[in-house]
Scaffold this active site. Structure first.
Site, PDB file in Angstrom:
ATOM      1  N   SER A 128       0.809  -1.221   0.000  1.00  0.00           N
ATOM      2  CA  SER A 128       0.000   0.000   0.000  1.00  0.00           C
ATOM      3  C   SER A 128       0.841   1.269   0.000  1.00  0.00           C
ATOM      4  O   SER A 128       0.514   2.245  -0.683  1.00  0.00           O
ATOM      5  CB  SER A 128      -0.940   0.003   1.213  1.00  0.00           C
ATOM      6  OG  SER A 128      -1.793  -1.111   1.186  1.00  0.00           O
ATOM      7  N   HIS A 179       1.023   4.556   4.646  1.00  0.00           N
ATOM      8  CA  HIS A 179       0.285   5.223   3.569  1.00  0.00           C
ATOM      9  C   HIS A 179       0.741   6.668   3.401  1.00  0.00           C
ATOM     10  O   HIS A 179       1.021   7.120   2.277  1.00  0.00           O
ATOM     11  CB  HIS A 179      -1.216   5.194   3.883  1.00  0.00           C
ATOM     12  CG  HIS A 179      -1.840   3.868   3.624  1.00  0.00           C
ATOM     13  ND1 HIS A 179      -3.201   3.697   3.505  1.00  0.00           N
ATOM     14  CD2 HIS A 179      -1.304   2.628   3.470  1.00  0.00           C
ATOM     15  CE1 HIS A 179      -3.473   2.428   3.269  1.00  0.00           C
ATOM     16  NE2 HIS A 179      -2.336   1.767   3.268  1.00  0.00           N
TER      17      HIS A 179
END
Length: 256
Positions: A128, A179
């Site tokens: 991610s 992230h």
């Protein structure tokens, strides 16, 4: 920019080898670690997972290896699907070398941020952070390299990026630091990898890949009616069909 024009899985792999290789690695490692559940797979998972304590002890490879590991099938498929959607245009625009440099830099930057922000016994895996790095490159284009991205694609990627960042704070189990720092890593590396880049024209790219036959090349096969063949549309897209089935299996695995 984000609409796929390839007519088969083979054509996609040939056109975007880096994105394809990353997806294959995601699914292959999931298969070895989570499905087969062999001792080697368990050892591989423990060796490669992101561990702040391990990094503290000098296991610096853990800044890289978590990018390729995933917790379950849905996790691997979701990240792979995101990569298939948003990776090809950048691979075509940047070239293979710059694309993989940008992708890995963002992923490592996200894991480094996780190490600096989270506690010593924090564990994490997943691509991610690297994928959010791709968003960071896109957002840099939207803000500072507008000539490289069309208006519709700009609106799409901005909207998805905002939603993704917001959802990061509301979904449990997500590595928030990964992230955010992955996204920042993409923004940081963007000026370097975008140097000399040209805007991505999917129609021109498709035209370069395709080779059209003329009528003189078509030969009559007297036995063609005796051959039982699957429809060409099915055989050309069998790879996409398999990928879609895997996505559905991943969804069902989350429900039950």
């Amino acid at each position: 920019m984000f609409i796929r024009h390839e007519r088969s899985l083979k054509e996609f792999i040939q056109s975007y080898p880096i994105v394809s290789t990353l997806v294959i690695i995601h699914l292959a490692l999931w298969l070895v670690i989570n499905f087969l559940q062999l001792p080697f797979g368990i050892w591989l998972y423990q060796l490669g997972e992101g561990s702040n304590y391990g990094i503290e002890q000098g296991e610096y490879w853990r800044l890289i290896t978590p990018i390729f590991l995933h917790a379950d099938l849905m996790h691997a498929l979701f990240n792979s699907f995101s990569l298939v959607l948003f990776g090809p245009a950048l691979e075509q625009m940047l070239g293979r070398t710059k694309f993989i440099i940008g992708y890995l830099f963002a992923g490592i930057f996200g894991n480094l941020g996780t190490y600096l922000v989270e506690d010593l016994f924090y564990f994490h895996i997943g691509a991610s952070g690297a994928i959010f790095g791709l968003f960071g490159i896109y957002i840099f284009m939207v803000l500072f390299r507008k000539h490289l991205i069309d208006q519709i694609s700009s609106q799409i990627v901005t909207t998805i990026c905002i939603i993704g960042l917001i959802m990061t704070f509301f979904n449990p189990g997500i590595n928030v630091s990964g992230h955010i720092f992955g996204f920042l890593g993409g923004v940081i590396i963007a000026p370097i990898v975008l140097a000399g880049a040209n805007s991505y024209n999917p129609w021109a790219a498709m035209a370069r890949r395709n080779r059209y036959r003329n009528d003189d090349d078509i030969q009559f096969d007297p036995n063609r009616w005796n051959k039982k063949r699957l429809p060409r549309s099915f055989t050309k897209n069998i790879g996409w069909i398999i990928f879609g089935v895997l996505v559905l299996l991943g969804l069902f695995s989350r429900l039950f």
